[in-house]
Write a protein that holds these residues in place. Sequence first.
Motif, PDB file in Angstrom:
ATOM      1  N   SER A 135      -1.007  10.667  -3.046  1.00 36.35           N
ATOM      2  CA  SER A 135      -0.393  10.113  -4.257  1.00 36.35           C
ATOM      3  C   SER A 135       1.008   9.617  -3.934  1.00 36.35           C
ATOM      4  CB  SER A 135      -0.327  11.164  -5.372  1.00 36.35           C
ATOM      5  OG  SER A 135      -1.611  11.544  -5.788  1.00 36.35           O
ATOM      6  N   LEU A 136       1.292   8.376  -4.323  1.00 39.52           N
ATOM      7  CA  LEU A 136       2.590   7.752  -4.073  1.00 39.52           C
ATOM      8  C   LEU A 136       3.159   7.267  -5.402  1.00 39.52           C
ATOM      9  CD1 LEU A 136       1.514   5.517  -1.038  1.00 39.52           C
ATOM     10  CD2 LEU A 136       2.555   7.790  -0.923  1.00 39.52           C
ATOM     11  N   PRO A 150       8.378   0.641 -13.684  1.00 37.96           N
ATOM     12  CA  PRO A 150       8.697   2.070 -13.798  1.00 37.96           C
ATOM     13  C   PRO A 150       7.590   3.023 -13.372  1.00 37.96           C
ATOM     14  CG  PRO A 150       8.109   1.189 -15.938  1.00 37.96           C
ATOM     15  CD  PRO A 150       7.975   0.051 -14.954  1.00 37.96           C
ATOM     16  N   ASN A 151       7.931   3.970 -12.541  1.00 31.75           N
ATOM     17  CA  ASN A 151       7.174   5.202 -12.259  1.00 31.75           C
ATOM     18  C   ASN A 151       5.656   5.084 -12.348  1.00 31.75           C
ATOM     19  OD1 ASN A 151       9.870   5.764 -12.646  1.00 31.75           O
ATOM     20  ND2 ASN A 151       9.513   7.768 -13.520  1.00 31.75           N
ATOM     21  N   VAL A 152       5.064   4.316 -11.470  1.00 31.34           N
ATOM     22  CA  VAL A 152       3.610   4.170 -11.435  1.00 31.34           C
ATOM     23  C   VAL A 152       3.069   4.965 -10.250  1.00 31.34           C
ATOM     24  CG1 VAL A 152       1.705   2.551 -11.215  1.00 31.34           C
ATOM     25  CG2 VAL A 152       3.725   1.905 -12.522  1.00 31.34           C
ATOM     26  N   ILE A 153       2.040   5.776 -10.489  1.00 28.26           N
ATOM     27  CA  ILE A 153       1.443   6.585  -9.430  1.00 28.26           C
ATOM     28  C   ILE A 153       0.244   5.839  -8.842  1.00 28.26           C
ATOM     29  CG2 ILE A 153       0.320   8.757  -8.830  1.00 28.26           C
ATOM     30  CD1 ILE A 153       3.208   9.147  -9.511  1.00 28.26           C
ATOM     31  N   ALA A 154       0.303   5.595  -7.531  1.00 29.53           N
ATOM     32  CA  ALA A 154      -0.832   5.015  -6.797  1.00 29.53           C
ATOM     33  C   ALA A 154      -1.558   6.155  -6.089  1.00 29.53           C
ATOM     34  CB  ALA A 154      -0.345   3.978  -5.791  1.00 29.53           C
ATOM     35  N   THR A 155      -2.860   6.229  -6.264  1.00 33.76           N
ATOM     36  CA  THR A 155      -3.634   7.361  -5.749  1.00 33.76           C
ATOM     37  C   THR A 155      -4.789   6.881  -4.886  1.00 33.76           C
ATOM     38  OG1 THR A 155      -3.104   8.651  -7.739  1.00 33.76           O
ATOM     39  CG2 THR A 155      -4.945   9.422  -6.399  1.00 33.76           C
ATOM     40  N   GLY A 156      -5.020   7.606  -3.791  1.00 34.20           N
ATOM     41  CA  GLY A 156      -6.170   7.340  -2.935  1.00 34.20           C
ATOM     42  C   GLY A 156      -6.896   8.632  -2.604  1.00 34.20           C
ATOM     43  N   THR A 177      -8.158   7.497   5.424  1.00 33.03           N
ATOM     44  CA  THR A 177      -8.863   6.683   4.440  1.00 33.03           C
ATOM     45  C   THR A 177      -8.230   6.831   3.056  1.00 33.03           C
ATOM     46  OG1 THR A 177     -10.942   6.929   5.681  1.00 33.03           O
ATOM     47  CG2 THR A 177     -11.111   6.221   3.373  1.00 33.03           C
ATOM     48  N   ALA A 178      -7.841   8.061   2.706  1.00 30.49           N
ATOM     49  CA  ALA A 178      -7.183   8.297   1.417  1.00 30.49           C
ATOM     50  C   ALA A 178      -5.858   7.534   1.336  1.00 30.49           C
ATOM     51  CB  ALA A 178      -6.947   9.790   1.211  1.00 30.49           C
ATOM     52  N   TYR A 179      -5.092   7.518   2.417  1.00 32.75           N
ATOM     53  CA  TYR A 179      -3.815   6.789   2.428  1.00 32.75           C
ATOM     54  C   TYR A 179      -4.049   5.285   2.286  1.00 32.75           C
ATOM     55  CZ  TYR A 179       0.529   4.792   4.213  1.00 32.75           C
ATOM     56  OH  TYR A 179       1.675   4.046   4.360  1.00 32.75           O
ATOM     57  N   ALA A 180      -5.041   4.753   2.986  1.00 40.10           N
ATOM     58  CA  ALA A 180      -5.346   3.320   2.873  1.00 40.10           C
ATOM     59  C   ALA A 180      -5.757   2.970   1.443  1.00 40.10           C
ATOM     60  CB  ALA A 180      -6.459   2.941   3.854  1.00 40.10           C
ATOM     61  N   ASN A 181      -6.511   3.854   0.792  1.00 41.87           N
ATOM     62  CA  ASN A 181      -6.911   3.606  -0.597  1.00 41.87           C
ATOM     63  C   ASN A 181      -5.712   3.666  -1.538  1.00 41.87           C
ATOM     64  OD1 ASN A 181      -9.573   3.341   0.218  1.00 41.87           O
ATOM     65  ND2 ASN A 181     -10.117   5.455  -0.253  1.00 41.87           N
ATOM     66  N   ALA A 182      -4.752   4.531  -1.248  1.00 37.78           N
ATOM     67  CA  ALA A 182      -3.540   4.599  -2.068  1.00 37.78           C
ATOM     68  C   ALA A 182      -2.723   3.317  -1.945  1.00 37.78           C
ATOM     69  CB  ALA A 182      -2.694   5.805  -1.658  1.00 37.78           C
ATOM     70  N   LEU A 183      -2.628   2.754  -0.748  1.00 41.01           N
ATOM     71  CA  LEU A 183      -1.925   1.483  -0.570  1.00 41.01           C
ATOM     72  C   LEU A 183      -2.601   0.369  -1.362  1.00 41.01           C
ATOM     73  CD1 LEU A 183      -1.009   1.415   3.249  1.00 41.01           C
ATOM     74  CD2 LEU A 183       0.484   1.927   1.310  1.00 41.01           C
ATOM     75  N   VAL A 188       9.583   4.576  -3.061  1.00 45.04           N
ATOM     76  CA  VAL A 188       8.285   5.245  -2.972  1.00 45.04           C
ATOM     77  C   VAL A 188       8.514   6.733  -2.699  1.00 45.04           C
ATOM     78  CG1 VAL A 188       6.105   5.403  -1.720  1.00 45.04           C
ATOM     79  CG2 VAL A 188       7.129   3.162  -2.162  1.00 45.04           C
ATOM     80  N   SER A 189       7.981   7.580  -3.554  1.00 44.01           N
ATOM     81  CA  SER A 189       8.050   9.029  -3.368  1.00 44.01           C
ATOM     82  C   SER A 189       6.661   9.559  -3.032  1.00 44.01           C
ATOM     83  CB  SER A 189       8.576   9.725  -4.628  1.00 44.01           C
ATOM     84  OG  SER A 189       9.915   9.396  -4.878  1.00 44.01           O
ATOM     85  N   ILE A 190       6.563  10.277  -1.919  1.00 50.17           N
ATOM     86  CA  ILE A 190       5.289  10.883  -1.522  1.00 50.17           C
ATOM     87  C   ILE A 190       5.107  12.157  -2.344  1.00 50.17           C
ATOM     88  CG2 ILE A 190       3.898  11.756   0.380  1.00 50.17           C
ATOM     89  CD1 ILE A 190       5.873  10.277   2.273  1.00 50.17           C
ATOM     90  N   LYS A 191       4.153  12.145  -3.264  1.00 48.19           N
ATOM     91  CA  LYS A 191       3.924  13.289  -4.143  1.00 48.19           C
ATOM     92  C   LYS A 191       2.825  14.210  -3.630  1.00 48.19           C
ATOM     93  CE  LYS A 191       6.894  12.222  -7.388  1.00 48.19           C
ATOM     94  NZ  LYS A 191       8.049  13.096  -7.684  1.00 48.19           N
ATOM     95  N   ASP A 192       1.883  13.650  -2.896  1.00 46.08           N
ATOM     96  CA  ASP A 192       0.718  14.429  -2.471  1.00 46.08           C
ATOM     97  C   ASP A 192       0.177  13.823  -1.182  1.00 46.08           C
ATOM     98  OD1 ASP A 192      -1.492  16.152  -2.484  1.00 46.08           O
ATOM     99  OD2 ASP A 192      -2.694  14.790  -3.709  1.00 46.08           O
ATOM    100  N   TYR A 193      -0.089  14.678  -0.202  1.00 48.64           N
ATOM    101  CA  TYR A 193      -0.679  14.236   1.061  1.00 48.64           C
ATOM    102  C   TYR A 193      -1.510  15.409   1.584  1.00 48.64           C
ATOM    103  CZ  TYR A 193      -0.530  10.406   4.479  1.00 48.64           C
ATOM    104  OH  TYR A 193      -0.832   9.295   5.253  1.00 48.64           O
ATOM    105  N   ASN A 194      -2.678  15.644   0.954  1.00 49.57           N
ATOM    106  CA  ASN A 194      -3.435  16.881   1.153  1.00 49.57           C
ATOM    107  C   ASN A 194      -4.805  16.643   1.772  1.00 49.57           C
ATOM    108  OD1 ASN A 194      -1.512  18.662   0.224  1.00 49.57           O
ATOM    109  ND2 ASN A 194      -2.235  18.591  -1.901  1.00 49.57           N
ATOM    110  N   LEU A 195      -5.199  17.611   2.612  1.00 55.29           N
ATOM    111  CA  LEU A 195      -6.492  17.577   3.282  1.00 55.29           C
ATOM    112  C   LEU A 195      -7.131  18.956   3.139  1.00 55.29           C
ATOM    113  CD1 LEU A 195      -8.522  16.157   5.257  1.00 55.29           C
ATOM    114  CD2 LEU A 195      -7.163  17.139   7.123  1.00 55.29           C
TER     115      LEU A 195
END
Length: 319
Positions: A138-139, A153-159, A179-185, A118-125
């Motif tokens: 985005s993970l 392969p390389n699927v982006i999960a977004t919340g 909340t955004a992180y929980a939605n990404a999971l 898992v690569s953390i691509k985005d964690y913005n507020l």
Amino acid sequence: MRISTFIAACVCILGITACSSTKPAATPPQPKVISLALIKDAPANKYLNMDYGIRLNVDDARPNTQVLSKYDLSAISIPNVNVTPDVHSFVSESMRRYMRTMGFNLDADIATDYMMSVSIKDYNLGYLSGIGWSASVSLEVKVYNASRELVYPNVIATGRANIQGSGYDFTYGSRAINTAYANALEDIDWDRIAYFLTKASSPKQEANKQVTGEGNTALESTVIRWYLDSTPKGADISLRVVSSTPEVMNTNQNYVGSTPYETTESFDIKGLTYNNSGNVQIEVTCEKAGYITQKKRFNLKQAIDQKEISTKFNLVKEE
């Protein structure tokens, strides 16, 4: 008179200077705090009894590690923010806890475990007047088998999340990013990941899953009955793979025994899938001194469906 006036002026100037020199320095603003937390529970015991375990590796691949990226209540600068705990350690620990709750067997056996990267691509507020707090996470998710071959392969999960509240109250900001992180999971395709960790009951249910030699496919668990006989008995039996698909290699003849030959075995042919098995054959050679050598071929898809390869050779003497 002039002297007294001059002295009074000097005393006044000294007094002002003394007062200004004792004025305390301005206190810098205290950092704001964003508290990270896992605010939604994972579905419990959804993936129990997987045939294989999984290992988790998380890396922080954000180009900018500042969580607060927008804030229009200050025209000068974005407030100083402390994130607790730090993003990388929080995601690593919370995702492990989330997966264990769902029933995944983490770190079961290093020889057979799959690897989830898992690569953390985005964690913005951010905060914008009239809109409120907004957050995005985005993970990037990848899954490798025990041979470290990429299978998911390389699927982006977004919340994403938006929260209305005062821009000066950073508890609203914490709620938005959590909340955004929980939605990404929840956006991760956990069913698809579990699919790779489970053997299907039938090869048809995993029609494109290749045999790799690890024993993790339904094909490798499908037992085939072999019964090869001849008249007269005591003839040598050899087998070889004849393939017309590039995924499966042809093989040389391999001696397996003499007639009557009877056994139960599963297919361990690398690259074989249920879908390509129709393009693969097993060639059986029967030979005995003084008799003409005979060969027969059997289609693997038919053998898989029938779970049997059986035949009898009526040998003919050499002239």
